[in-house]
Structures are given as C-alpha cells and as structure tokens.
Design a protein around this motif. Structure first.
Motif, short mmCIF file in Angstrom:
data_model
loop_
_atom_site.label_atom_id
_atom_site.label_comp_id
_atom_site.label_asym_id
_atom_site.label_seq_id
_atom_site.Cartn_x
_atom_site.Cartn_y
_atom_site.Cartn_z
N LYS A 111 -2.55 0.20 15.01
CA LYS A 111 -3.34 0.08 16.24
C LYS A 111 -4.81 0.36 15.93
O LYS A 111 -5.15 1.44 15.45
N PRO A 112 -5.70 -0.60 16.19
CA PRO A 112 -7.13 -0.36 15.93
C PRO A 112 -7.63 0.85 16.71
O PRO A 112 -7.17 1.14 17.81
N THR A 113 -8.61 1.53 16.09
CA THR A 113 -9.17 2.74 16.69
C THR A 113 -10.60 2.56 17.17
O THR A 113 -11.15 3.46 17.79
N HIS A 114 -11.23 1.42 16.87
CA HIS A 114 -12.59 1.17 17.32
C HIS A 114 -12.96 -0.31 17.10
O HIS A 114 -12.20 -1.05 16.47
N ALA B 1 0.86 -1.18 0.00
CA ALA B 1 0.00 0.00 0.00
C ALA B 1 0.90 1.23 0.00
O ALA B 1 1.82 1.33 0.81
N SER B 2 0.60 2.16 -0.89
CA SER B 2 1.45 3.33 -1.07
C SER B 2 1.02 4.54 -0.25
O SER B 2 1.56 5.63 -0.43
N ALA B 3 0.07 4.37 0.66
CA ALA B 3 -0.42 5.49 1.48
C ALA B 3 -0.74 4.98 2.88
O ALA B 3 -0.72 3.78 3.14
N GLU B 4 -1.05 5.90 3.76
CA GLU B 4 -1.45 5.53 5.12
C GLU B 4 -2.88 4.98 5.10
O GLU B 4 -3.69 5.38 4.26
N PRO B 5 -3.22 4.08 5.99
CA PRO B 5 -4.58 3.53 6.01
C PRO B 5 -5.60 4.58 6.44
O PRO B 5 -5.29 5.50 7.18
N HIS B 6 -6.82 4.39 5.97
CA HIS B 6 -7.91 5.28 6.38
C HIS B 6 -8.75 4.65 7.49
O HIS B 6 -9.61 5.31 8.06
N HIS B 7 -8.48 3.37 7.81
CA HIS B 7 -9.35 2.64 8.73
C HIS B 7 -8.56 1.51 9.37
O HIS B 7 -7.91 0.74 8.66
N VAL B 8 -8.60 1.42 10.70
CA VAL B 8 -8.02 0.28 11.41
C VAL B 8 -8.99 -0.08 12.52
O VAL B 8 -9.26 0.75 13.40
N SER B 9 -9.56 -1.28 12.47
CA SER B 9 -10.57 -1.62 13.46
C SER B 9 -10.61 -3.11 13.76
O SER B 9 -10.12 -3.93 13.00
N TYR B 10 -11.26 -3.42 14.89
CA TYR B 10 -11.60 -4.79 15.23
C TYR B 10 -12.99 -5.07 14.68
O TYR B 10 -13.84 -4.17 14.63
N VAL C 2 -7.15 -3.47 8.33
CA VAL C 2 -6.48 -2.22 7.97
C VAL C 2 -6.99 -1.83 6.59
O VAL C 2 -6.80 -2.58 5.63
N GLY C 3 -7.66 -0.67 6.49
CA GLY C 3 -8.30 -0.27 5.25
C GLY C 3 -7.52 0.76 4.45
O GLY C 3 -6.98 1.72 5.01
N PHE C 4 -7.47 0.55 3.14
CA PHE C 4 -6.82 1.46 2.19
C PHE C 4 -7.76 1.69 1.01
O PHE C 4 -8.69 0.89 0.78
N LEU C 5 -7.48 2.71 0.23
CA LEU C 5 -8.16 2.88 -1.05
C LEU C 5 -7.53 1.90 -2.04
O LEU C 5 -6.32 1.68 -2.03
N THR C 6 -8.35 1.28 -2.87
CA THR C 6 -7.84 0.24 -3.77
C THR C 6 -6.79 0.75 -4.75
O THR C 6 -5.89 0.01 -5.13
N ASP C 7 -6.88 2.02 -5.16
CA ASP C 7 -5.88 2.52 -6.11
C ASP C 7 -4.54 2.80 -5.44
O ASP C 7 -3.57 3.14 -6.11
N GLN C 8 -4.44 2.60 -4.13
CA GLN C 8 -3.19 2.76 -3.39
C GLN C 8 -2.50 1.42 -3.14
O GLN C 8 -1.50 1.36 -2.45
N VAL C 9 -3.06 0.34 -3.67
CA VAL C 9 -2.59 -1.02 -3.37
C VAL C 9 -2.17 -1.74 -4.64
O VAL C 9 -2.85 -1.66 -5.66
N ALA C 10 -1.07 -2.46 -4.56
CA ALA C 10 -0.61 -3.31 -5.66
C ALA C 10 -0.33 -4.71 -5.12
O ALA C 10 0.25 -4.86 -4.04
N PHE C 11 -0.74 -5.72 -5.87
CA PHE C 11 -0.51 -7.13 -5.52
C PHE C 11 0.57 -7.71 -6.43
O PHE C 11 0.69 -7.32 -7.58
N THR C 12 1.33 -8.67 -5.89
CA THR C 12 2.25 -9.46 -6.70
C THR C 12 2.03 -10.93 -6.37
O THR C 12 1.50 -11.26 -5.29
N GLY C 13 2.42 -11.79 -7.28
CA GLY C 13 2.20 -13.23 -7.10
C GLY C 13 0.96 -13.65 -7.88
O GLY C 13 0.15 -12.82 -8.29
N LYS C 14 0.82 -14.93 -8.06
CA LYS C 14 -0.28 -15.45 -8.87
C LYS C 14 -1.19 -16.40 -8.10
O LYS C 14 -1.99 -17.10 -8.70
N ALA C 15 -1.11 -16.41 -6.78
CA ALA C 15 -1.87 -17.38 -6.01
C ALA C 15 -3.11 -16.80 -5.33
O ALA C 15 -3.80 -17.50 -4.62
N LEU C 16 -3.41 -15.50 -5.55
CA LEU C 16 -4.55 -14.87 -4.88
C LEU C 16 -5.85 -15.47 -5.41
O LEU C 16 -6.10 -15.50 -6.61
N LYS C 17 -6.69 -15.95 -4.50
CA LYS C 17 -7.99 -16.52 -4.83
C LYS C 17 -9.08 -15.71 -4.14
O LYS C 17 -8.82 -15.04 -3.14
#
Length: 145
Positions: A104-107, A18-27, A45-60
């Motif tokens: 650290k979760p916030t809520h 993730a290329s940015a700080e999260p916008h959401h951390v919760s239980y 831990v929540g991010f905007l999808t355009d801030q995230v990149a995946f590598t590897g081919k095993a994601l299901k």
C-alpha cells in the motif's frame, strides 16, 4: 506477509525476488514515469539492491540521464528503475509484483505534475517533487545546484 517478495514480467522471462521488506512504497505523478508506464500515475516499491535477485535472461535497460529503467526484452513489461543519485536502491513497478495488494503506497511524489483530471481522494502526504531525496550535484565551480 513477510519477505521474500516476488515479481516479474507478463511472459515470465524476467523474475525477481526481494529478501527483505520494502523501504519505500509510493505513487509517482511525474511525466517521465507516465511515459515509461503508459499510465496516468505509477506506483513503486523500493528495496536495497543487495536484497534483490533476478532470474531469466530477458532483462533490458534504458538509460535516461541518471535514471535507468528496466523492462522485459520479450514482452516489454516495465520492471523497475534505479537512480544513480540513490545509490544501492531499486524501485519496482507495483504492477510487476506478484502480490501488489500487499504494498500500500504511503505517499504521493511529484504532485505538481499530477494530471488535473486524476483524483485520488486519500489522506496520504503529497510531495511537490520527489519523495526520495536525492543529493544535489556540484557544479564545475564547486557550488551546489
């Protein structure tokens, strides 16, 4: 610590950054997250999808209503979820992060489903339902549900 934030599965076949700080951390105490994680409570831990990149081919993916959960197709590690009602957001499991202590979760969310023997004596805000408001859907007659 500042971005980028990285993580992945147990075996290393799935990695993300993730290329940015999260916008959401919760239980989350909901039953669906319990079943998906196998744990009495989950943390995300929540991010905007355009801030995230995946590598590897095993994601299901596994779809359950509006929620799609991702996991490693080799080792089975839960990775993240997206909710079609929360456009452009992705929520990674805290355990999939390389540096989980940083987030650290916030809520707490869905505390009405919290297991009665699970005691978390913090002063964080507690939401009976979701901590990330989802837009309500329209019924066929045009009313809001």
């Amino acid at each position: 610590m500042t971005a980028p934030h990285t993580g992945g599965c147990r075996c290393g076949a799935v990695r993300f950054e993730a290329s940015a700080e999260p916008h959401h951390v919760s239980y989350c105490h909901c039953g669906d997250c319990r079943r998906a994680s196998g744990a009495p409570v989950s943390a995300f831990v929540g991010f905007l999808t355009d801030q995230v990149a995946f590598t590897g081919k095993a994601l299901k993916m596994y779809e359950n209503g509006p929620v799609t959960r991702s996991f490693c197709g080799i080792c089975g590690s839960p990775i993240a979820y997206v909710d079609e009602r929360l456009e452009d957001h992705i929520y990674f499991t805290l355990g999939a992060m390389d540096m989980p202590a940083y987030f650290k979760p916030t809520h707490h969310a869905h505390v009405r489903e919290q297991l009665p023997f699970l005691h978390m004596p913090d002063d964080l805000p507690r939401h009976l339902k979701t901590s990330a408001p989802r837009p309500s859907s329209s019924n066929p007659d045009g009313t809001q549900s």
